[in-house]
Design a protein around this motif. Structure first.
Motif, PDB file in Angstrom:
ATOM      1  N   GLN A   1       0.864  -1.168   0.000  1.00 39.59           N
ATOM      2  CA  GLN A   1       0.000   0.000   0.000  1.00 39.59           C
ATOM      3  C   GLN A   1       0.904   1.222   0.000  1.00 39.59           C
ATOM      4  O   GLN A   1       1.932   1.246   0.688  1.00 39.59           O
ATOM      5  CB  GLN A   1      -0.930   0.022   1.206  1.00 39.59           C
ATOM      6  N   CYS A   2       0.520   2.221  -0.786  1.00 34.88           N
ATOM      7  CA  CYS A   2       1.328   3.436  -0.904  1.00 34.88           C
ATOM      8  C   CYS A   2       0.539   4.645  -0.423  1.00 34.88           C
ATOM      9  O   CYS A   2      -0.687   4.591  -0.283  1.00 34.88           O
ATOM     10  CB  CYS A   2       1.765   3.635  -2.361  1.00 34.88           C
ATOM     11  N   ASP A   3       1.244   5.742  -0.195  1.00 38.69           N
ATOM     12  CA  ASP A   3       0.598   6.958   0.287  1.00 38.69           C
ATOM     13  C   ASP A   3      -0.218   7.616  -0.826  1.00 38.69           C
ATOM     14  O   ASP A   3      -0.297   7.112  -1.947  1.00 38.69           O
ATOM     15  CB  ASP A   3       1.633   7.914   0.887  1.00 38.69           C
ATOM     16  N   GLU A   4      -0.834   8.744  -0.520  1.00 38.60           N
ATOM     17  CA  GLU A   4      -1.711   9.452  -1.467  1.00 38.60           C
ATOM     18  C   GLU A   4      -0.990   9.853  -2.755  1.00 38.60           C
ATOM     19  O   GLU A   4      -1.597   9.902  -3.815  1.00 38.60           O
ATOM     20  CB  GLU A   4      -2.329  10.682  -0.802  1.00 38.60           C
ATOM     21  N   GLN A   5       0.297  10.142  -2.669  1.00 35.78           N
ATOM     22  CA  GLN A   5       1.045  10.505  -3.880  1.00 35.78           C
ATOM     23  C   GLN A   5       1.059   9.327  -4.851  1.00 35.78           C
ATOM     24  O   GLN A   5       0.961   9.510  -6.059  1.00 35.78           O
ATOM     25  CB  GLN A   5       2.473  10.943  -3.541  1.00 35.78           C
TER      26      GLN A   5
ATOM     27  N   CYS B   1       5.876   3.564   0.066  1.00 35.82           N
ATOM     28  CA  CYS B   1       5.024   2.368   0.084  1.00 35.82           C
ATOM     29  C   CYS B   1       5.499   1.426   1.168  1.00 35.82           C
ATOM     30  O   CYS B   1       6.645   1.509   1.612  1.00 35.82           O
ATOM     31  CB  CYS B   1       5.096   1.663  -1.276  1.00 35.82           C
ATOM     32  N   HIS B   2       4.635   0.524   1.590  1.00 38.91           N
ATOM     33  CA  HIS B   2       5.020  -0.471   2.587  1.00 38.91           C
ATOM     34  C   HIS B   2       4.236  -1.752   2.348  1.00 38.91           C
ATOM     35  O   HIS B   2       3.156  -1.743   1.769  1.00 38.91           O
ATOM     36  CB  HIS B   2       4.784   0.050   4.007  1.00 38.91           C
TER      37      HIS B   2
ATOM     38  N   TRP C   1      11.321   0.617  -6.136  1.00 37.85           N
ATOM     39  CA  TRP C   1      12.596   0.360  -5.475  1.00 37.85           C
ATOM     40  C   TRP C   1      12.385  -0.095  -4.040  1.00 37.85           C
ATOM     41  O   TRP C   1      11.909   0.656  -3.193  1.00 37.85           O
ATOM     42  CB  TRP C   1      13.448   1.620  -5.491  1.00 37.85           C
ATOM     43  N   ASP C   2      12.756  -1.335  -3.775  1.00 36.59           N
ATOM     44  CA  ASP C   2      12.771  -1.864  -2.413  1.00 36.59           C
ATOM     45  C   ASP C   2      14.204  -1.696  -1.928  1.00 36.59           C
ATOM     46  O   ASP C   2      15.090  -2.445  -2.318  1.00 36.59           O
ATOM     47  CB  ASP C   2      12.353  -3.332  -2.396  1.00 36.59           C
ATOM     48  N   ALA C   3      14.425  -0.689  -1.113  1.00 35.55           N
ATOM     49  CA  ALA C   3      15.779  -0.272  -0.735  1.00 35.55           C
ATOM     50  C   ALA C   3      16.321  -1.056   0.445  1.00 35.55           C
ATOM     51  O   ALA C   3      16.659  -0.494   1.479  1.00 35.55           O
ATOM     52  CB  ALA C   3      15.807   1.223  -0.462  1.00 35.55           C
ATOM     53  N   ALA C   4      16.401  -2.364   0.312  1.00 37.48           N
ATOM     54  CA  ALA C   4      17.064  -3.246   1.294  1.00 37.48           C
ATOM     55  C   ALA C   4      16.681  -2.942   2.741  1.00 37.48           C
ATOM     56  O   ALA C   4      17.528  -2.655   3.563  1.00 37.48           O
ATOM     57  CB  ALA C   4      18.571  -3.189   1.115  1.00 37.48           C
ATOM     58  N   GLY C   5      15.386  -3.012   3.029  1.00 37.15           N
ATOM     59  CA  GLY C   5      14.931  -2.828   4.399  1.00 37.15           C
ATOM     60  C   GLY C   5      14.727  -1.384   4.817  1.00 37.15           C
ATOM     61  O   GLY C   5      14.255  -1.121   5.907  1.00 37.15           O
ATOM     62  N   ARG C   6      15.079  -0.436   3.960  1.00 37.74           N
ATOM     63  CA  ARG C   6      14.902   0.981   4.300  1.00 37.74           C
ATOM     64  C   ARG C   6      13.591   1.528   3.743  1.00 37.74           C
ATOM     65  O   ARG C   6      13.346   2.721   3.819  1.00 37.74           O
ATOM     66  CB  ARG C   6      16.081   1.795   3.782  1.00 37.74           C
ATOM     67  N   GLY C   7      12.763   0.669   3.180  1.00 46.21           N
ATOM     68  CA  GLY C   7      11.477   1.095   2.648  1.00 46.21           C
ATOM     69  C   GLY C   7      11.384   0.886   1.148  1.00 46.21           C
ATOM     70  O   GLY C   7      12.375   0.609   0.478  1.00 46.21           O
ATOM     71  N   THR C   8      10.179   1.025   0.648  1.00 44.03           N
ATOM     72  CA  THR C   8       9.908   0.854  -0.773  1.00 44.03           C
ATOM     73  C   THR C   8       9.371   2.162  -1.314  1.00 44.03           C
ATOM     74  O   THR C   8       8.516   2.800  -0.690  1.00 44.03           O
ATOM     75  CB  THR C   8       8.881  -0.277  -0.989  1.00 44.03           C
TER      76      THR C   8
END
Length: 130
Positions: free
Chosen positions: A44-48, A124-125, A102-109
Motif C-alpha cells: 500500500q502506498c501513500d496518497e502521492q 510504500c510499505h 525500489w525496495d531499498a534493502a529494508g529501508r522502505g519501498t
C-alpha cells in the motif's frame, strides 16, 4: 518446456488481474535450466502513489525470477506494467516506462516517476495479505 508453460501462466495471470474484460497472453522463451520462482506480496502506498496511478488500497506486486531475469509486476493506472530489475547500489530496483519501483534493502519501498510533469515519489510499505 515446463519452465515455459509456468512463465506463460504467470504472465497471463499478471496481465489478467488488471482487467478481466481484455486480457493479453505473453509467452517468453528462456534458455537454460534455472528454475523459476514467483512470489506475490501486498503493498500500500501513500496518497502521492494514488495520484501517480497506483490503487488506493492494498494491491499485489508479483515478483518473477528466472533465466537471469528479475521482474516486478504492478497495477499502474488501467494497465499492468512489467518492471525489469536494473542495477542498484542496494536493494532491488525495477523500471518500467518512466516509473521506478525500489525496495531499498529494508529501508522502505518507493514508487517514483520522472516525466515532463516533474519528479514524483511515493512511500510504500508491505501489508499482510487478507
Amino acid at each position: 518446456m515446463l519452465k515455459q508453460m509456468i512463465l506463460q501462466v504467470i504472465l497471463a495471470a499478471a496481465f489478467g488481474y488488471g482487467s478481466l474484460a481484455a486480457a493479453t497472453d505473453l509467452t517468453i522463451h528462456l534458455k537454460g535450466s534455472q528454475p523459476l520462482s514467483r512470489i506475490t506480496l501486498q503493498y500500500q502506498c501513500d496518497e502521492q502513489g494514488v495520484k501517480m496511478g497506483l490503487p488506493a488500497g492494498p494491491f499485489p506486486v508479483e515478483y518473477v525470477n528466472g533465466g537471469g531475469n528479475s521482474l516486478a509486476i504492478l497495477p499502474v493506472g488501467k494497465n499492468t506494467l512489467i518492471f525489469a530489475n536494473i542495477i542498484s547500489g542496494s536493494g532491488a530496483r525495477y523500471a518500467a516506462n518512466q516509473y521506478i519501483w525500489w525496495d531499498a534493502a529494508g529501508r522502505g519501498t518507493t514508487f517514483s516517476s520522472d516525466s515532463l510533469a516533474g519528479k514524483m515519489q511515493s512511500a510504500c510499505h508491505r501489508v499482510a495479505a487478507k
